[in-house]
Design a protein around this motif. Structure first.
Motif, PDB file in Angstrom:
ATOM      1  N   GLU A  63      79.482  31.276   7.886  1.00 27.28           N
ATOM      2  CA  GLU A  63      78.887  30.614   6.716  1.00 27.28           C
ATOM      3  C   GLU A  63      79.446  29.196   6.547  1.00 27.28           C
ATOM      4  OE1 GLU A  63      81.142  31.459   2.824  1.00 27.28           O
ATOM      5  OE2 GLU A  63      81.071  33.402   3.803  1.00 27.28           O
ATOM      6  N   CYS A  64      80.781  29.064   6.720  1.00 23.74           N
ATOM      7  CA  CYS A  64      81.395  27.748   6.483  1.00 23.74           C
ATOM      8  C   CYS A  64      80.921  26.738   7.526  1.00 23.74           C
ATOM      9  CB  CYS A  64      82.920  27.851   6.461  1.00 23.74           C
ATOM     10  SG  CYS A  64      83.515  28.497   4.883  1.00 23.74           S
ATOM     11  N   SER A  65      80.717  27.203   8.769  1.00 30.90           N
ATOM     12  CA  SER A  65      80.197  26.292   9.791  1.00 30.90           C
ATOM     13  C   SER A  65      78.772  25.875   9.455  1.00 30.90           C
ATOM     14  CB  SER A  65      80.212  26.966  11.164  1.00 30.90           C
ATOM     15  OG  SER A  65      81.536  27.098  11.618  1.00 30.90           O
ATOM     16  N   PRO A  81      92.374  33.556  11.237  1.00 29.27           N
ATOM     17  CA  PRO A  81      91.360  33.154  12.220  1.00 29.27           C
ATOM     18  C   PRO A  81      90.231  32.292  11.634  1.00 29.27           C
ATOM     19  CG  PRO A  81      90.918  35.386  11.457  1.00 29.27           C
ATOM     20  CD  PRO A  81      92.151  34.922  10.730  1.00 29.27           C
ATOM     21  N   HIS A  82      90.134  32.170  10.297  1.00 24.01           N
ATOM     22  CA  HIS A  82      88.929  31.568   9.708  1.00 24.01           C
ATOM     23  C   HIS A  82      88.611  30.179  10.278  1.00 24.01           C
ATOM     24  CE1 HIS A  82      85.716  30.943   6.943  1.00 24.01           C
ATOM     25  NE2 HIS A  82      86.333  30.015   6.230  1.00 24.01           N
ATOM     26  N   HIS A  83      89.555  29.265  10.194  1.00 28.74           N
ATOM     27  CA  HIS A  83      89.249  27.900  10.638  1.00 28.74           C
ATOM     28  C   HIS A  83      89.185  27.781  12.158  1.00 28.74           C
ATOM     29  CE1 HIS A  83      90.599  26.258   6.463  1.00 28.74           C
ATOM     30  NE2 HIS A  83      89.392  26.781   6.459  1.00 28.74           N
ATOM     31  N   GLU A  84      90.018  28.552  12.833  1.00 29.04           N
ATOM     32  CA  GLU A  84      89.961  28.575  14.303  1.00 29.04           C
ATOM     33  C   GLU A  84      88.557  28.989  14.746  1.00 29.04           C
ATOM     34  OE1 GLU A  84      93.166  28.136  16.272  1.00 29.04           O
ATOM     35  OE2 GLU A  84      91.462  27.455  17.453  1.00 29.04           O
ATOM     36  N   ASN A  85      88.027  30.004  14.077  1.00 31.19           N
ATOM     37  CA  ASN A  85      86.689  30.494  14.433  1.00 31.19           C
ATOM     38  C   ASN A  85      85.607  29.486  14.055  1.00 31.19           C
ATOM     39  OD1 ASN A  85      88.012  32.721  15.286  1.00 31.19           O
ATOM     40  ND2 ASN A  85      87.288  34.089  13.663  1.00 31.19           N
ATOM     41  N   GLU A  86      85.815  28.797  12.945  1.00 29.53           N
ATOM     42  CA  GLU A  86      84.851  27.747  12.562  1.00 29.53           C
ATOM     43  C   GLU A  86      84.758  26.687  13.656  1.00 29.53           C
ATOM     44  OE1 GLU A  86      84.678  25.745   8.758  1.00 29.53           O
ATOM     45  OE2 GLU A  86      85.740  27.404   7.823  1.00 29.53           O
ATOM     46  N   VAL A  87      85.932  26.264  14.159  1.00 27.37           N
ATOM     47  CA  VAL A  87      85.934  25.242  15.210  1.00 27.37           C
ATOM     48  C   VAL A  87      85.186  25.766  16.436  1.00 27.37           C
ATOM     49  CG1 VAL A  87      87.350  23.884  16.794  1.00 27.37           C
ATOM     50  CG2 VAL A  87      88.122  24.216  14.451  1.00 27.37           C
ATOM     51  N   GLN A  94      82.035  22.414  -1.559  1.00 25.42           N
ATOM     52  CA  GLN A  94      82.923  23.587  -1.650  1.00 25.42           C
ATOM     53  C   GLN A  94      82.055  24.843  -1.733  1.00 25.42           C
ATOM     54  OE1 GLN A  94      86.415  22.810  -3.971  1.00 25.42           O
ATOM     55  NE2 GLN A  94      86.333  24.842  -4.887  1.00 25.42           N
ATOM     56  N   ASN A  95      82.234  25.723  -0.742  1.00 24.83           N
ATOM     57  CA  ASN A  95      81.329  26.879  -0.652  1.00 24.83           C
ATOM     58  C   ASN A  95      81.694  27.998  -1.626  1.00 24.83           C
ATOM     59  OD1 ASN A  95      83.678  27.347   1.037  1.00 24.83           O
ATOM     60  ND2 ASN A  95      82.692  29.302   1.487  1.00 24.83           N
ATOM     61  N   VAL A  96      80.745  28.889  -1.829  1.00 24.37           N
ATOM     62  CA  VAL A  96      80.979  30.112  -2.600  1.00 24.37           C
ATOM     63  C   VAL A  96      80.610  31.275  -1.686  1.00 24.37           C
ATOM     64  CG1 VAL A  96      80.333  31.460  -4.626  1.00 24.37           C
ATOM     65  CG2 VAL A  96      80.407  28.949  -4.775  1.00 24.37           C
ATOM     66  N   GLY A 104      78.835  37.315   9.011  1.00 23.99           N
ATOM     67  CA  GLY A 104      80.296  37.384   8.946  1.00 23.99           C
ATOM     68  C   GLY A 104      80.795  36.222   8.094  1.00 23.99           C
ATOM     69  N   TRP A 105      82.066  36.265   7.768  1.00 24.20           N
ATOM     70  CA  TRP A 105      82.620  35.259   6.855  1.00 24.20           C
ATOM     71  C   TRP A 105      82.655  33.866   7.490  1.00 24.20           C
ATOM     72  CZ3 TRP A 105      88.591  34.870   6.207  1.00 24.20           C
ATOM     73  CH2 TRP A 105      88.909  33.850   5.315  1.00 24.20           C
ATOM     74  N   HIS A 106      83.147  33.794   8.744  1.00 20.34           N
ATOM     75  CA  HIS A 106      83.425  32.474   9.325  1.00 20.34           C
ATOM     76  C   HIS A 106      82.178  31.611   9.504  1.00 20.34           C
ATOM     77  CE1 HIS A 106      87.039  34.673   9.962  1.00 20.34           C
ATOM     78  NE2 HIS A 106      86.473  35.464  10.853  1.00 20.34           N
ATOM     79  N   VAL A 159      85.772  21.930   1.435  1.00 21.78           N
ATOM     80  CA  VAL A 159      86.914  22.766   1.052  1.00 21.78           C
ATOM     81  C   VAL A 159      86.444  24.216   0.957  1.00 21.78           C
ATOM     82  CG1 VAL A 159      88.677  23.205  -0.702  1.00 21.78           C
ATOM     83  CG2 VAL A 159      87.937  20.859  -0.260  1.00 21.78           C
ATOM     84  N   CYS A 160      87.172  25.123   1.625  1.00 19.57           N
ATOM     85  CA  CYS A 160      86.807  26.534   1.531  1.00 19.57           C
ATOM     86  C   CYS A 160      87.030  27.000   0.096  1.00 19.57           C
ATOM     87  CB  CYS A 160      87.643  27.379   2.494  1.00 19.57           C
ATOM     88  SG  CYS A 160      87.113  27.163   4.192  1.00 19.57           S
ATOM     89  N   GLY A 161      85.962  27.524  -0.497  1.00 16.28           N
ATOM     90  CA  GLY A 161      86.015  27.867  -1.916  1.00 16.28           C
ATOM     91  C   GLY A 161      86.320  29.327  -2.157  1.00 16.28           C
TER      92      GLY A 161
HETATM   93 ZN    ZN Z   1      85.656  28.648   4.831  1.00 16.51          ZN
END
Ligand code: ZN
Length: 477
Positions: A206-208, A231-237, A64-66, A202-204, A26-28
């Motif tokens: 990190e979650c990947s 764009p966050h999740h699109e970019n993660e994919v 869940q990330n920070v 960049g932000w995206h 879950v994006c935190g």
């Molecule tokens: Zn995220």
């Protein structure tokens, strides 16, 4: 169980990667200020989803990330003249305390960007080597032209994405849709060494990097608020699948709806937010659960003071109904999960639990699940008013009470009678014990002791109510 998967825009049968186990990311928070009701709704939704999966018997691993490195944190820290990482630590600690106060289950991991630089750099380097990313003046950008499926998650074409107003403008990019994996830092900003010079991720990315580290490729559930879709999740994919070369990165994408106030999204930037600390002065965590779970988690939620009052009244109705049932509960059936009851109310209880389970199994439809429980409360109130006390009535009451308790626990409600906060089960048990001791004292004609117990509890705002068939306690309203 059916879940709505944003990736395919449809409800699908939920089949986890591994039998009996669910991996959920879950994006935190980006901790630069206090948590507000918008965050609360998102995190309560995934708390509910996790609890339901656990009820079904799945072993859930929740990460869940920070985001402790971000422009917003850096800017706020500059204003306040403090270190950005210290600021992020302070607010992420507070956010965790807020979630605890709201009775949410803690994630198994809370990875922070600042301590995952090796994983992030490894991913970016690999994307550069695969020519999925290019280097420009100390920054690195993902090349969306190298990923033909770009847009698959948010279901948009290139023109729609470009006109979305969510694209970062940066003259160094080959294409406006390309996004930064690594940003060269200005001298007064936090910076880490990299093959491309000092900078920060960049932000995206990190979650990947962090989801792949903790949950590995092809994990089950990726959650977050709906505005993170693009764009966050699109970019993660895009970057994850380009990196691993073996799609899918995630099996089910679940997006929670936004909280609105007077038609505007609740947001820090708009100043129309209510913090957790503020709301907890007005309502219990249970009332907040009641408020949010009365709307499907994917739907938008319009917050207003009157909706909060309605939720408080609804939770009180539920508690009173349970109190009535509990009064009727024979003590011997209390700890027994399956009292032998087979009358009208026991049938209604079975019905309610079935409806509850069906609704929850249909994309976590909490409004319908709760409605089934309220129907049972109405039936129970009516039944108790119309029938005379008897052992079979007690058994029926027990069946209804247990059905309600079992279901409410799935949603994370603190169901112990009179309980205003989570984590007070011990208190409730002790109060039960005191009531028992007082009853014993009265039987033994030790009235002084019995009265002293009542008086002391009264000082602690606990009211004892004597009924022909025993004594119950409740907190003073
Ligand atoms: Zn995220």
């Amino acid at each position: 169980m059916l879940v709505y998967n944003t990736l395919h825009r449809t409800k699908e049968e939920f089949v986890p990667r591994e039998i009996g186990k669910v991996s959920m990311y879950v994006c935190g928070v980006t901790p630069y200020d206090a948590l507000h009701l918008g965050h609360v709704r998102t995190f309560l939704s995934y708390d509910m989803i996790r609890r339901y999966l656990e009820r079904l018997g799945y072993e859930v691993r929740h990460v869940q990330n920070v985001t402790d490195i971000d422009d917003k944190i850096i800017n706020r820290a500059k204003q306040l003249g403090v270190d950005p990482l210290d600021l992020a630590r302070k607010y992420s600690d507070e956010a965790l305390q807020d979630c605890d106060a709201l009775g949410m289950r803690r994630a198994h991991e809370y990875p922070r960007v600042s301590v995952h630089m090796p994983e992030i750099l490894e991913m970016i380097q690999s994307l550069v080597q695969k020519r999925a990313a290019y280097v420009r003046d100390g920054s690195v950008y993902f090349d969306v032209s190298r990923f033909p499926d770009y847009g698959q998650l948010s279901h948009q074409n290139t023109a729609e994405m470009q006109s979305s107003g969510r694209i970062e403008v940066d003259g160094s990019k080959d294409d406006p849709l390309d996004f930064a994996l690594w940003k060269s830092s200005k001298p007064d900003e936090p910076r880490w060494d990299s093959p491309w010079g000092p900078g920060r991720p960049g932000w995206h990315v990190e979650c990947s990097a962090m989801s792949l580290k903790y949950l590995q490729n092809g994990f089950d559930i990726h959650g977050g608020a709906v505005e993170l879709q693009f764009p966050h999740h699109e970019n993660e994919v895009a970057q994850s699948e380009a990196y691993t070369g073996s799609p899918p990165f995630v099996r089910y994408w679940l997006h929670g709806g936004v909280v609105f106030v007077d038609g505007k999204k609740m947001a820090k930037s708009l100043g129309n937010f209510i913090t957790v600390q503020e709301i907890l002065k007005q309502a219990t965590p249970d009332a907040l659960r009641m408020m949010f779970y009365s709307t499907h988690y994917r739907s938008p939620f319009d917050y207003s003071a009157s909706r909060l009052e309605e939720a408080k009244a609804a939770w009180e109705r539920m508690q009173l109904g349970m109190l009535n049932l509990r009064r009727d509960l024979g003590r011997e059936t209390r700890s027994d999960g399956s009292p032998a009851a087979s009358g009208y109310l026991a049938d209604r209880a079975e019905d309610a639990e079935r409806k509850f389970g069906r609704a929850m199994g249909d994309d976590f439809n909490t409004p319908i699940a709760l409605a089934a429980l309220f129907d049972l409360v109405s039936e129970a109130n009516k039944y108790l008013a119309e029938t005379a006390p008897s052992p079979s009535r007690s058994a029926e009451a027990a069946a209804a009470f247990i059905a309600l308790e079992r279901s409410l626990l799935v949603l994370g409600f603190a169901v112990v009678e009179g309980e205003g906060k989570h984590g007070e089960d011990q208190t409730a048990l002790l109060l039960d014990l005191l009531v028992e001791i007082r009853e014993k004292a009265r039987e033994d004609k030790q009235f002084q002791l019995a009265d002293a117990i009542r008086a002391r509890l009264h000082e602690m705002e606990i009211v004892l109510e004597d009924h022909p068939d025993g004594t119950t306690w409740r907190r003073k309203n």
